[in-house]
Every structure is written in structure tokens, then in C-alpha cells.
Design an enzyme around this catalytic site. Structure first.
Site, PDB file in Angstrom:
ATOM      1  N   THR A 188       0.975  -1.025   0.117  1.00 50.56           N
ATOM      2  CA  THR A 188      -0.039   0.078   0.058  1.00 50.56           C
ATOM      3  C   THR A 188       1.057   1.203   0.027  1.00 50.56           C
ATOM      4  O   THR A 188       2.099   1.178   0.230  1.00 50.56           O
ATOM      5  CB  THR A 188      -0.936   0.116   1.138  1.00 50.56           C
ATOM      6  OG1 THR A 188      -0.052   0.060   2.613  1.00 50.56           O
ATOM      7  CG2 THR A 188      -1.870  -1.282   1.156  1.00 50.56           C
ATOM      8  N   GLU A 334      -5.486  -3.873  -1.811  1.00 50.75           N
ATOM      9  CA  GLU A 334      -6.122  -5.036  -1.343  1.00 50.75           C
ATOM     10  C   GLU A 334      -7.162  -5.807  -2.056  1.00 50.75           C
ATOM     11  O   GLU A 334      -7.555  -7.113  -1.569  1.00 50.75           O
ATOM     12  CB  GLU A 334      -6.641  -4.662   0.087  1.00 50.75           C
ATOM     13  CG  GLU A 334      -5.770  -4.076   1.238  1.00 50.75           C
ATOM     14  CD  GLU A 334      -5.408  -2.659   1.276  1.00 50.75           C
ATOM     15  OE1 GLU A 334      -5.193  -2.101   2.071  1.00 50.75           O
ATOM     16  OE2 GLU A 334      -5.764  -2.249  -0.016  1.00 50.75           O
ATOM     17  N   LYS A 439     -17.118  15.639  10.120  1.00 48.14           N
ATOM     18  CA  LYS A 439     -18.168  15.560  11.078  1.00 48.14           C
ATOM     19  C   LYS A 439     -18.417  16.907  11.541  1.00 48.14           C
ATOM     20  O   LYS A 439     -17.661  17.251  12.356  1.00 48.14           O
ATOM     21  CB  LYS A 439     -17.808  14.425  12.054  1.00 48.14           C
ATOM     22  CG  LYS A 439     -17.479  12.947  11.215  1.00 48.14           C
ATOM     23  CD  LYS A 439     -16.643  11.973  12.257  1.00 48.14           C
ATOM     24  CE  LYS A 439     -16.670  10.705  11.354  1.00 48.14           C
ATOM     25  NZ  LYS A 439     -15.427  10.909  10.805  1.00 48.14           N
ATOM     26  N   TRP A 444     -22.708  14.658   8.818  1.00 45.69           N
ATOM     27  CA  TRP A 444     -21.508  14.246   8.004  1.00 45.69           C
ATOM     28  C   TRP A 444     -21.692  15.199   6.603  1.00 45.69           C
ATOM     29  O   TRP A 444     -22.539  15.432   6.018  1.00 45.69           O
ATOM     30  CB  TRP A 444     -21.775  12.839   7.282  1.00 45.69           C
ATOM     31  CG  TRP A 444     -21.225  11.850   8.682  1.00 45.69           C
ATOM     32  CD1 TRP A 444     -21.087  12.275   9.690  1.00 45.69           C
ATOM     33  CD2 TRP A 444     -21.003  10.555   8.273  1.00 45.69           C
ATOM     34  NE1 TRP A 444     -20.495  10.894  10.524  1.00 45.69           N
ATOM     35  CE2 TRP A 444     -20.756   9.820   9.574  1.00 45.69           C
ATOM     36  CE3 TRP A 444     -21.162   9.635   7.381  1.00 45.69           C
ATOM     37  CZ2 TRP A 444     -20.417   8.688   9.801  1.00 45.69           C
ATOM     38  CZ3 TRP A 444     -20.841   8.307   7.409  1.00 45.69           C
ATOM     39  CH2 TRP A 444     -20.468   7.771   8.794  1.00 45.69           C
TER      40      TRP A 444
END
Length: 545
Positions: A188, A334, A439, A444
Site C-alpha cells: 500500500t 487489497e 463530522k 456528515w
């Protein structure tokens, strides 16, 4: 009852030999300062067998790691095919990682052999004193004597790629391996902490390749000339190298020539029909085409965009001005990486069709997905409710290599960190990364949606929105903007533009105009750098509203 089917393992060597025989006249074309350099897939097959013999001579006789530190070119493709086919594990190193990360991944993977392009040999030689397990360095192309000496310090042996292959026979008996054994690995990009290793199996890559060739994905075929801009070290190269050999598509490799001008020249000279890259590449190419009307990209039909969300304005600009379909895809290291592709339903049209295209696409048939809300409960596929996406499937990792990270897994599901919704027919629409959701006062705010609307403004080149601390609301959005060349715009005009699409409480009060949005090693907006710059007072912030 057991089946009567033959238990033939799914191996990379099958993809290699099939491509070399069935599609032997298809080509890999590498761009050079002198123009295109061509080899047929039959030639590639012969070189792969020679390469396997050469690596055996260097002591690669099991699952040792053979690393690459290379651009996209023919030799990198040969390593992609030969190394796993002979039973070793290919480690494509991300050349854009920071030095300490490069050292970490090479040592963590325990690379034995590293193949490096000559244009990268000098900077790579500076890393070698810190690489504990590397015994052989193979250089692709000529290098100065001082660079060769640096590569060979501390007892390492330096080889020339072409000389190694030319000394070998062009026959090799590929072993019949366990299809679940490691074939290749990627790390990654390490946006937080050290990069994490993902090991792909022969089986996972083979099944993933079949999906890449399906019409519901990239639909790779013998008729395509695919310009693979996405680096071979980025998330398994999106499956394109193996897909090309399986389908017979011709591969165009840009090597180190990744700027808009040479890319446009490749498309025109080689008749490129399809391509794949991150949004920043397409944004640069669009600006180049708009300012160079003589550039002819009329052969380019479609380009896959992934790595981060593509602004809808960019997609529409390519279609309206150049007749090119920009196709959204979603995935991650992944997931090998293909998780979804935005091929609209056949019966969709008009605005409905555009809505499908702007999504991240329909989940692949072998990738199961679910959404989990903040309370830990699964969220319905209704296109409205939002949760964190979790996935599982035969090409989704179930762990990291030598790195325990239980927080990333939930009862056999991979927690992607992406937040969004799923429609009843399986189309994914991401609104943000979990860590990037703003937030504010218990609600949100999607940074991605704000960015997309900002980048639709004709005077904006790039825009990134991050959440910053706010005493009253907890967090509020900070908009950072790169103004398009030759344009002038202020925060009030951009806030009025956003007000046409968002409620007042979602609008940013804090604005900063910057020269460039910082990027990660794979071209994504690096929001942690922006947050740090804000926290340290390095941004010139104005407050309005």
C-alpha cells in the site's frame, strides 16, 4: 458427490504461454526518445523463458522475491510474467515512495534480486546500502561506470538485463505450482504508518484477469491498443498486463514519458484505442488538448480512471469535446484491485445513464459487498443509506504480509475505509473516505462532493476539501483551490457556486488558494499534508460567510 472436472491449477504460466502462442503477433510497444520500440508476444514469451533460466542461475529456485524498480516497459512486462511463472514472487516496488518507505518495503519483503531501469539506477544505488537481503542487481540498459560501481558495492553482483537473457536458452519448463501460492506482491502507499504488503496468488490473479476481460469491466480484446499509463507497481497494474496477454490486446508502455505532450503523441502515432490512469493524468491531458488543437486523439475511444474519484466535469469535457468515454472504476491494492466498473445498464439513457457513469460502478460478480453503519449494523442497498463498504472475494486479501492489522478486517470481510451507498442493482456510489468525512455538529459532510462541484467551475484547476477543528461544530470544511492558468477567482464567487448545490451549513467558511494540491505516490490528493499545513499555520486562510 464430487465433480468429474480436472483439477488443473490456474497459473500465470498459462496466461503467458497462451498469449505467446494464441496472440503471438500482438505487440508490446515501449515508447523511447527515438520513438516506439516493438516486440511481439511471441518474442516476449521467448524472453520470459530466457529470463527464467537467468534467474535460476542467480539462485532463484523457490519463492524468493524478485523486485522491480522500473517504469512501464517491455522488460517490466517480461518480469511480470516470468517471475511468478517460475515459482518466485514478483515485488513491484513503488518508485515514488519516500526513501525510508522504499527501504522498509524491500527489507520487509526480503528481496533477493532487484531489476532496475538505467534511468533510475543512480537514485536506487543510494538506497542499496540499507537493503539487507539484496544480492543481485540487474540493470535494464547502460549506466555510467560510477553508478555501476555503486550498485555493486558491499559484495552485490551487477548484471546487464539483455546480456543475461542473451546467454540463455529460450526453452524452460514451467513448474506446476499450487494455485494458491504467492505470485506477486504490492505494498500500500503507506499514507499512515509503514506500507502494508498484499500477496496475490496465481488463482486470484487468474480469476481477476478473466474479470478484466469481461464486457462488464475493461472488455479487453484483440482489437484494442491499450496505453497502460497506470504504473505496473500501482495495485497490480489494475490487471492490465495479464489481461493483455489473455485477450491479445496490444500494450503500449509509456516508460518514463508520462507528461501530457508525449502521451498525446503516443495516442496519435500508435493509434491508441484505450487507456488507464488516475484522474490527475487525464486532467493534464485535457488541458494539453484544449491548448493544442492540432493534437489528434481521435482513435482513443475509452479510458479507465481509478485511484481516486474522477470529477464529473472532467468526464463530460472529454466526452463533449473529444468523444472519449471516461469510465470510472473502483478498487484498492487489497482487492487486486478491480472491485467495480461503471459500465451503465444497457437500457439506461440520458441523465440516468450519466448517474450510473458517475458512480464507482457495479460490483464485480465475484466481489461481495456490504455497507456497515456507524452502529455496526448492515445498511440496505437502497441507493440512499450510507455506510462503510466491506468486501470479500477470491481476489480480496484476507490479511497483510507479516503485519497483523485486525482493525482492517471484520469477520472475514475487508474494511475498505470507503463510505458510500449501494443501489438495489449493485452500483456503488462513494461519498468519501471514512477518515476524510467531515463530522460537523453531528452531521456528515462529503469532502468529495464539495470537490467535484468546485472542480466543475471553469476557473478552477484542482480543489481539495478537508475537515479542520472548529470549537463550536467539532469540524468544518476547509477548501483549498488551485486556480486555472490565466484565470482569476475569489472565495466569494466559489462559495456562491457551491451554494447552488449544497445547504448553507455544508458550505466552507475557510478558504486557501494554493499552487498545487499535494499528491501521494500514486497521484491521489494527500489530505494529511493539507491538514498538517493548516495546523502549522502554513496556509494563508481567509474566512468568509
Amino acid at each position: 458427490m464430487k465433480s468429474t472436472m480436472q483439477p488443473v491449477p490456474l497459473l500465470i504460466s498459462q496466461i503467458l504461454e497462451y498469449g505467446a502462442r494464441a496472440h503471438g503477433t500482438s505487440e508490446v510497444v515501449t515508447w523511447t526518445p527515438e520513438g516506439p520500440r516493438r516486440s511481439s508476444y511471441a518474442d516476449v514469451g521467448r524472453d520470459c523463458r530466457r529470463l527464467a533460466n537467468a534467474l535460476r542461475g542467480l539462485g532463484v529456485d523457490a519463492d524468493q522475491r524478485v523486485a522491480t524498480f522500473m517504469w512501464n516497459n517491455e522488460e517490466h512486462l517480461e518480469l511480470y510474467l516470468a517471475v511468478p511463472s517460475m515459482g518466485a514472487v514478483l515485488h513491484a516496488i513503488n518508485i515514488r515512495l519516500f526513501p525510508e518507505q522504499l527501504i522498509y518495503v524491500a527489507n520487509h519483503a526480503e528481496d533477493l534480486v532487484v531489476v532496475v531501469d538505467n534511468s533510475l539506477a543512480a537514485p536506487f544505488s543510494q538506497l542499496l546500502p540499507h537493503l539487507k537481503t539484496v544480492r543481485h542487481v540487474v540493470v535494464n540498459g547502460p549506466v555510467p561506470d560510477d553508478v555501476r560501481a555503486a550498485l555493486g558495492a558491499d559484495g552485490r553482483t551487477v548484471h546487464d538485463y539483455r546480456e543475461l537473457l542473451d546467454a540463455q536458452p529460450d526453452t524452460f519448463e514451467w513448474p506446476e505450482l499450487d494455485e494458491n501460492s504467492g505470485a506477486a506482491m504490492c505494498y500500500t502507499s503507506g499514507t499512515t504508518g509503514n506500507p502494508k504488503g498484499v500477496v496475490y496468488s496465481h488463482r486470484s490473479n487468474y480469476l481477476h484477469t478473466m474479470q478484466v476481460c469481461m464486457n462488464s469491466a475493461m472488455a479487453m480484446s484483440e482489437a484494442q491498443r491499450m496505453l497502460s499509463i497506470v504504473p505496473l507497481f500501482h495495485a497490480n497494474a489494475w490487471g492490465i498486463p495479464y489481461g493483455a496477454l489473455m485477450s491479445g490486446a496490444t500494450l503500449v508502455m509509456p516508460d518514463r514519458f508520462l507528461q501530457a505532450e508525449p502521451l498525446a503523441q503516443m495516442i496519435q502515432t500508435l493509434g491508441v484505442t484505450h487507456s488507464a490512469a488516475v484522474p490527475t493524468i487525464w486532467n493534464d491531458l485535457l488541458q494539453y488538448l484544449d491548448s493544442h488543437p492540432d493534437a489528434d486523439v481521435s482513435t482513443l475511444q475509452s479510458c479507465i480512471v481509478g485511484g481516486s474519484a474522477c470529477p464529473p466535469a472532467l468526464m463530460k469535457a472529454f466526452e463533449d469535446r473529444y468523444g472519449i468515454d471516461v469510465v470510472h472504476a473502483w478498487g484498492m491494492t487489497e482487492t487486486s484491485p478491480l472491485g467495480s466498473v461503471a459500465v451503465p445498464p444497457a437500457d439506461s439513457e440520458g441523465e440516468e445513464r450519466w448517474a450510473y457513469r458517475q458512480s464507482q460502478g457495479r460490483l464485480s460478480p465475484l466481489v461481495q459487498g456490504r455497507l456497515v453503519g456507524p452502529d455496526g449494523r448492515e445498511v440496505a442497498w437502497d441507493g440512499e443509506q450510507v455506510g462503510e463498504l466491506e468486501v470479500r472475494g477470491p481476489w480480496v486479501t484476507g490479511s497483510y504480509y507479516r503485519d497483523d492489522d485486525p482493525a482492517k478486517f471484520d469477520g472475514g470481510w475487508l474494511r475498505t475505509g470507503d463510505v458510500g451507498s449501494l443501489s438495489p442493482n449493485g452500483y456503488l456510489r462513494l461519498t468519501d473516505r471514512a477518515k476524510d468525512v467531515i463530522k460537523s455538529g453531528g452531521e456528515w459532510i462529503s469532502s468529495v462532493e464539495l470537490e467535484n462541484v468546485l472542480m466543475a467551475h471553469p476557473k478552477v484547476k484542482e480543489a481539495s476539501v478537508v475537515g479542520v477543528p472548529d470549537e463550536r461544530w467539532g469540524e468544518r470544511p476547509l477548501a483549498t483551490v488551485v486556480v486555472a492558468e490565466g484565470q482569476s477567482v475569489d472565495a466569494e464567487e466559489l462559495r456562491d457556486h457551491l451554494a447552488q448545490h449544497f445547504a448553507k451549513w455544508q458550505l466552507p467558511e475557510r478558504w486557501a488558494f494554493i499552487d498545487e494540491v499535494p499528491k501521494t505516490s500514486v497521484g491521489k490528493f494527500d489530505k494529511k499534508v493539507l491538514r498538517k499545513s493548516y495546523a502549522e499555520g502554513a496556509l494563508e486562510v481567509q474566512t468568509i460567510g
